[in-house]
Scaffold this active site. Sequence first.
Site, PDB file in Angstrom:
ATOM      1  N   HIS A   1      48.080  28.685 -35.024  1.00  7.87           N
ATOM      2  CA  HIS A   1      47.908  30.117 -34.810  1.00  7.87           C
ATOM      3  C   HIS A   1      46.823  30.659 -35.733  1.00  7.87           C
ATOM      4  O   HIS A   1      46.656  30.185 -36.859  1.00  7.87           O
ATOM      5  CB  HIS A   1      49.228  30.851 -35.059  1.00  7.87           C
ATOM      6  CG  HIS A   1      50.357  30.290 -34.258  1.00  7.87           C
ATOM      7  ND1 HIS A   1      51.219  29.344 -34.768  1.00  7.87           N
ATOM      8  CD2 HIS A   1      50.733  30.511 -32.979  1.00  7.87           C
ATOM      9  CE1 HIS A   1      52.095  29.009 -33.823  1.00  7.87           C
ATOM     10  NE2 HIS A   1      51.819  29.694 -32.734  1.00  7.87           N
TER      11      HIS A   1
ATOM     12  N   ASP B   1      51.882  22.637 -36.541  1.00  8.66           N
ATOM     13  CA  ASP B   1      52.458  23.111 -35.291  1.00  8.66           C
ATOM     14  C   ASP B   1      51.532  22.930 -34.099  1.00  8.66           C
ATOM     15  O   ASP B   1      51.913  23.251 -32.963  1.00  8.66           O
ATOM     16  CB  ASP B   1      52.903  24.569 -35.413  1.00  8.66           C
ATOM     17  CG  ASP B   1      51.880  25.466 -36.092  1.00  8.66           C
ATOM     18  OD1 ASP B   1      50.821  24.964 -36.517  1.00  8.66           O
ATOM     19  OD2 ASP B   1      52.146  26.676 -36.220  1.00  8.66           O
TER      20      ASP B   1
ATOM     21  N   ASP C   1      46.175  25.456 -38.663  1.00  4.01           N
ATOM     22  CA  ASP C   1      47.448  25.836 -38.066  1.00  4.01           C
ATOM     23  C   ASP C   1      47.209  26.185 -36.594  1.00  4.01           C
ATOM     24  O   ASP C   1      46.102  26.582 -36.209  1.00  4.01           O
ATOM     25  CB  ASP C   1      48.005  27.047 -38.812  1.00  4.01           C
ATOM     26  CG  ASP C   1      49.392  27.445 -38.370  1.00  4.01           C
ATOM     27  OD1 ASP C   1      50.362  27.009 -39.007  1.00  4.01           O
ATOM     28  OD2 ASP C   1      49.503  28.211 -37.383  1.00  4.01           O
TER      29      ASP C   1
ATOM     30  N   HIS D   1      49.307  34.675 -42.278  1.00  9.88           N
ATOM     31  CA  HIS D   1      49.309  35.886 -41.461  1.00  9.88           C
ATOM     32  C   HIS D   1      49.361  37.161 -42.296  1.00  9.88           C
ATOM     33  O   HIS D   1      49.334  38.270 -41.731  1.00  9.88           O
ATOM     34  CB  HIS D   1      50.502  35.866 -40.497  1.00  9.88           C
ATOM     35  CG  HIS D   1      50.426  34.798 -39.454  1.00  9.88           C
ATOM     36  ND1 HIS D   1      49.306  34.590 -38.681  1.00  9.88           N
ATOM     37  CD2 HIS D   1      51.331  33.853 -39.058  1.00  9.88           C
ATOM     38  CE1 HIS D   1      49.525  33.575 -37.852  1.00  9.88           C
ATOM     39  NE2 HIS D   1      50.740  33.105 -38.073  1.00  9.88           N
TER      40      HIS D   1
ATOM     41  N   TYR E   1      57.242  23.221 -37.054  1.00 13.38           N
ATOM     42  CA  TYR E   1      58.634  23.640 -36.893  1.00 13.38           C
ATOM     43  C   TYR E   1      59.540  22.590 -36.261  1.00 13.38           C
ATOM     44  O   TYR E   1      60.715  22.864 -36.030  1.00 13.38           O
ATOM     45  CB  TYR E   1      58.669  24.952 -36.093  1.00 13.38           C
ATOM     46  CG  TYR E   1      57.830  26.001 -36.774  1.00 13.38           C
ATOM     47  CD1 TYR E   1      58.331  26.696 -37.866  1.00 13.38           C
ATOM     48  CD2 TYR E   1      56.514  26.225 -36.391  1.00 13.38           C
ATOM     49  CE1 TYR E   1      57.541  27.621 -38.543  1.00 13.38           C
ATOM     50  CE2 TYR E   1      55.725  27.144 -37.054  1.00 13.38           C
ATOM     51  CZ  TYR E   1      56.240  27.842 -38.129  1.00 13.38           C
ATOM     52  OH  TYR E   1      55.460  28.742 -38.810  1.00 13.38           O
TER      53      TYR E   1
END
Length: 353
Positions: A208, A294, A206, A170, A333
């Site tokens: 995201h 995730d 990922d 990010h 996570y």
Amino acid sequence: MALAIPVVWSDTCLRHTGVCGPWVGVTIEGDELPARATSIRKVLEQAGAHIVQAHEHDDATLLAIHDEGLIGFLRSGHRRWLEEGYPVDPGQPQVVGYIFPTQGFLSGIEPFEAAAGSARTGMWAYDTLTAVGPGTWEAARAAVDCALTAADLVRDGGVAYACTRPPGHHVTRSAFGGSCYLNNAALAAQRLRENGAERVAIIDIDAHHGNGTQAIFWERADVLTGSVHVDPRAGWFPHFLGVEEEKGAGDGHGSNRNLPLAPGTADDGWLAAIAELTHWVGEVDAVVVALGVDAAAGDPESPLLVSPQGFRAAGQKLGALALPTVVVQEGGYDLATIGALVLAFLEGLADPG
């Protein structure tokens, strides 16, 4: 059979405690914890993986990817925070911003550096959640060394896994957020280029969108960036970016590809998107996989429903490219499953069938 992929590691990555700042003004528990990395290492060691200690690298590659001001802020931010007394007044031990010089605020005027640390933070951070603590810089810099060491290991071919933490995808050239501080995947790609790869593809799986990686290579044709992620238009981070229309610009037009997925997407849809990216990258010399797990069903930070078998199949699809490959750890996570999910992916990558 022992896992044949070297695992690059640094104990220093554990120095970032994972304590986060407020989310929508509310204090919450952080989930980007040191136990994420130790859980992965434990499972991979049990599978017979060879642990390789990360080598220290100078800042040359880092400065090719990130603004010197961002690096300087992260390097000195916590020390200056202590010197300015914020742990005493108002009682905040972590570096957290409160004002952000957005485009609407500045209205085209070039800002000067804020004197107050609480304001200075907003020049480099784009959220309040991603706090800087006493070991954050050291951990983030060690994660960079893990990624660069893994890239060096595949100079002549093969696969290497960098157990990086904190994650990085990010982070843009000059701004950090999303629990990320330095962009490990982007740095691995840059290192592969420096080591002789003419064209590199980053495939981000990922849950995201890898907004930072996209931004860094937005105008570059030598590094392709592809991301499979939950649709940000459905309310998921990074909220403002990550749709199909984002293709890159200038020399990089056509070198970025986003495949957003609806919440609830499971193995079939997720794997089809990954297969589409593997076809899209075409002829490249090396690959970086930004591996977040995730997307797994049960992960608290994602609405995707990928199974362990799905992660193994994803590894097989990417392993079938038969290219020098660096795997860089991003999200994931659920401490009870993160190690097994990473192992499943790496086993598929090592044995694509």
